[in-house]
Design a protein around this motif. Structure first.
Motif, mmCIF file in Angstrom:
data_model
loop_
_atom_site.group_PDB
_atom_site.id
_atom_site.type_symbol
_atom_site.label_atom_id
_atom_site.label_comp_id
_atom_site.label_asym_id
_atom_site.label_seq_id
_atom_site.Cartn_x
_atom_site.Cartn_y
_atom_site.Cartn_z
ATOM 1 N N GLN A 29 0.434 12.321 8.158
ATOM 2 C CA GLN A 29 0.343 12.380 9.619
ATOM 3 C C GLN A 29 -1.090 12.572 10.103
ATOM 4 O OE1 GLN A 29 2.730 11.709 11.808
ATOM 5 N NE2 GLN A 29 4.115 11.307 10.120
ATOM 6 N N GLN A 30 -1.939 13.135 9.263
ATOM 7 C CA GLN A 30 -3.335 13.377 9.657
ATOM 8 C C GLN A 30 -4.160 12.096 9.656
ATOM 9 O OE1 GLN A 30 -4.659 16.394 6.952
ATOM 10 N NE2 GLN A 30 -3.362 17.965 7.869
ATOM 11 N N GLY A 31 -3.614 11.036 9.084
ATOM 12 C CA GLY A 31 -4.304 9.754 9.071
ATOM 13 C C GLY A 31 -4.027 9.012 7.779
ATOM 14 N N PHE A 32 -3.811 7.706 7.883
ATOM 15 C CA PHE A 32 -3.474 6.908 6.702
ATOM 16 C C PHE A 32 -4.079 5.516 6.817
ATOM 17 C CE2 PHE A 32 -0.042 6.647 9.782
ATOM 18 C CZ PHE A 32 0.209 5.292 9.889
ATOM 19 N N ILE A 33 -4.184 4.861 5.674
ATOM 20 C CA ILE A 33 -4.694 3.496 5.620
ATOM 21 C C ILE A 33 -3.645 2.568 6.252
ATOM 22 C CG2 ILE A 33 -5.353 1.620 4.043
ATOM 23 C CD1 ILE A 33 -6.411 3.848 2.134
ATOM 24 N N PRO A 34 -4.067 1.648 7.137
ATOM 25 C CA PRO A 34 -3.109 0.769 7.816
ATOM 26 C C PRO A 34 -2.120 0.108 6.859
ATOM 27 C CG PRO A 34 -5.304 0.427 8.685
ATOM 28 C CD PRO A 34 -5.452 1.350 7.507
ATOM 29 N N GLU A 35 -0.866 0.035 7.304
ATOM 30 C CA GLU A 35 0.252 -0.604 6.594
ATOM 31 C C GLU A 35 0.734 0.178 5.375
ATOM 32 O OE1 GLU A 35 -0.126 -4.887 6.118
ATOM 33 O OE2 GLU A 35 -1.601 -4.917 7.728
ATOM 34 N N ALA A 36 0.252 1.405 5.205
ATOM 35 C CA ALA A 36 0.685 2.220 4.061
ATOM 36 C C ALA A 36 2.094 2.757 4.274
ATOM 37 C CB ALA A 36 -0.271 3.386 3.850
ATOM 38 N N THR A 37 2.826 2.855 3.174
ATOM 39 C CA THR A 37 4.133 3.501 3.132
ATOM 40 C C THR A 37 3.940 4.832 2.418
ATOM 41 O OG1 THR A 37 5.293 1.391 3.071
ATOM 42 C CG2 THR A 37 6.487 3.308 2.205
ATOM 43 N N ASN A 38 4.573 5.874 2.930
ATOM 44 C CA ASN A 38 4.410 7.212 2.354
ATOM 45 C C ASN A 38 5.614 7.609 1.509
ATOM 46 O OD1 ASN A 38 4.621 10.553 3.567
ATOM 47 N ND2 ASN A 38 3.156 9.859 2.060
ATOM 48 N N ILE A 39 5.358 7.900 0.219
ATOM 49 C CA ILE A 39 6.360 8.516 -0.658
ATOM 50 C C ILE A 39 5.640 9.672 -1.363
ATOM 51 C CG2 ILE A 39 7.995 8.242 -2.556
ATOM 52 C CD1 ILE A 39 7.999 5.222 -2.050
ATOM 53 N N ASP A 40 6.020 10.879 -1.047
ATOM 54 C CA ASP A 40 5.368 12.094 -1.531
ATOM 55 C C ASP A 40 5.630 12.317 -3.021
ATOM 56 O OD1 ASP A 40 4.411 14.664 -1.949
ATOM 57 O OD2 ASP A 40 5.658 15.603 -0.411
ATOM 58 N N ILE A 96 0.853 -1.188 0.000
ATOM 59 C CA ILE A 96 0.000 0.000 0.000
ATOM 60 C C ILE A 96 0.887 1.236 0.000
ATOM 61 C CG2 ILE A 96 -1.825 1.259 1.201
ATOM 62 C CD1 ILE A 96 -2.596 -1.447 2.518
ATOM 63 N N LEU A 97 0.654 2.109 -0.977
ATOM 64 C CA LEU A 97 1.478 3.305 -1.135
ATOM 65 C C LEU A 97 0.621 4.561 -1.062
ATOM 66 C CD1 LEU A 97 4.263 4.545 -1.789
ATOM 67 C CD2 LEU A 97 3.688 4.298 -4.211
ATOM 68 N N ASP A 98 0.961 5.433 -0.113
ATOM 69 C CA ASP A 98 0.314 6.740 0.059
ATOM 70 C C ASP A 98 1.240 7.777 -0.559
ATOM 71 O OD1 ASP A 98 -0.332 9.307 1.202
ATOM 72 O OD2 ASP A 98 -1.348 8.304 2.864
ATOM 73 N N VAL A 99 0.756 8.521 -1.557
ATOM 74 C CA VAL A 99 1.621 9.478 -2.257
ATOM 75 C C VAL A 99 1.349 10.928 -1.841
ATOM 76 C CG1 VAL A 99 2.021 7.947 -4.211
ATOM 77 C CG2 VAL A 99 0.113 9.569 -4.311
ATOM 78 N N ARG A 100 0.679 11.112 -0.700
ATOM 79 C CA ARG A 100 0.424 12.461 -0.193
ATOM 80 C C ARG A 100 1.677 13.023 0.477
ATOM 81 N NH1 ARG A 100 -4.088 11.779 3.882
ATOM 82 N NH2 ARG A 100 -2.841 9.947 4.335
ATOM 83 N N THR A 101 1.580 14.278 0.906
ATOM 84 C CA THR A 101 2.695 14.898 1.618
ATOM 85 C C THR A 101 2.818 14.278 3.007
ATOM 86 O OG1 THR A 101 1.340 16.624 2.633
ATOM 87 C CG2 THR A 101 2.265 17.108 0.425
ATOM 88 N N PRO A 102 3.996 14.373 3.634
ATOM 89 C CA PRO A 102 4.140 13.845 4.998
ATOM 90 C C PRO A 102 3.135 14.468 5.978
ATOM 91 C CG PRO A 102 6.297 14.222 4.048
ATOM 92 C CD PRO A 102 5.284 14.793 3.077
ATOM 93 N N ALA A 103 2.831 15.747 5.814
ATOM 94 C CA ALA A 103 1.864 16.405 6.702
ATOM 95 C C ALA A 103 0.478 15.784 6.544
ATOM 96 C CB ALA A 103 1.810 17.903 6.418
#
Length: 103
Positions: A31-42, A21-28
């Motif tokens: 931090q406001q909430g993400f889908i479990p087990e997601a990795t963040n790359i902006d 699972i990949l979240d492509v939003r900003t780090p901010a």
């Protein structure tokens, strides 16, 4: 790239033992909430985003989301161009998400 409804995205994800699972939003935003087990790359990192994606395992199946589905659609296209064949965009992004969110 495939655009999937939340129902399709969740069903496919649950049945996929090779999912990432990949979240492509900003780090901010992340931090406001993400889908479990997601990795963040902006995705706004530009070339650094491309470099980070190039490090990912191309054999995985990527479930990608952002706030509304627009940035994640772009991210899926970039991922496809870098040799990642299976990138699935969550239509409506986290704004339309009705599942669990990690705060």
């Amino acid at each position: 790239m495939a655009d999937l409804s939340q129902k399709e995205w969740v069903e496919q994800l649950k049945a996929d033992d090779n999912a990432f699972i990949l979240d492509v939003r900003t780090p901010a935003e992340f931090q406001q909430g993400f889908i479990p087990e997601a990795t963040n790359i902006d995705i706004y990192l530009g070339q650094k985003f491309v470099e980070e994606v190039e490090k990912l395992d191309k054999t995985k199946n990527y479930y990608v989301y952002c706030r509304s589905g627009a940035r994640s659609g772009q991210a899926c296209n970039i991922m496809n161009s870098l040799g990642i064949e299976k990138a699935y965009n969550l239509q409506g992004g986290i704004m339309a998400w009705q599942g669990e969110v990690v705060q």
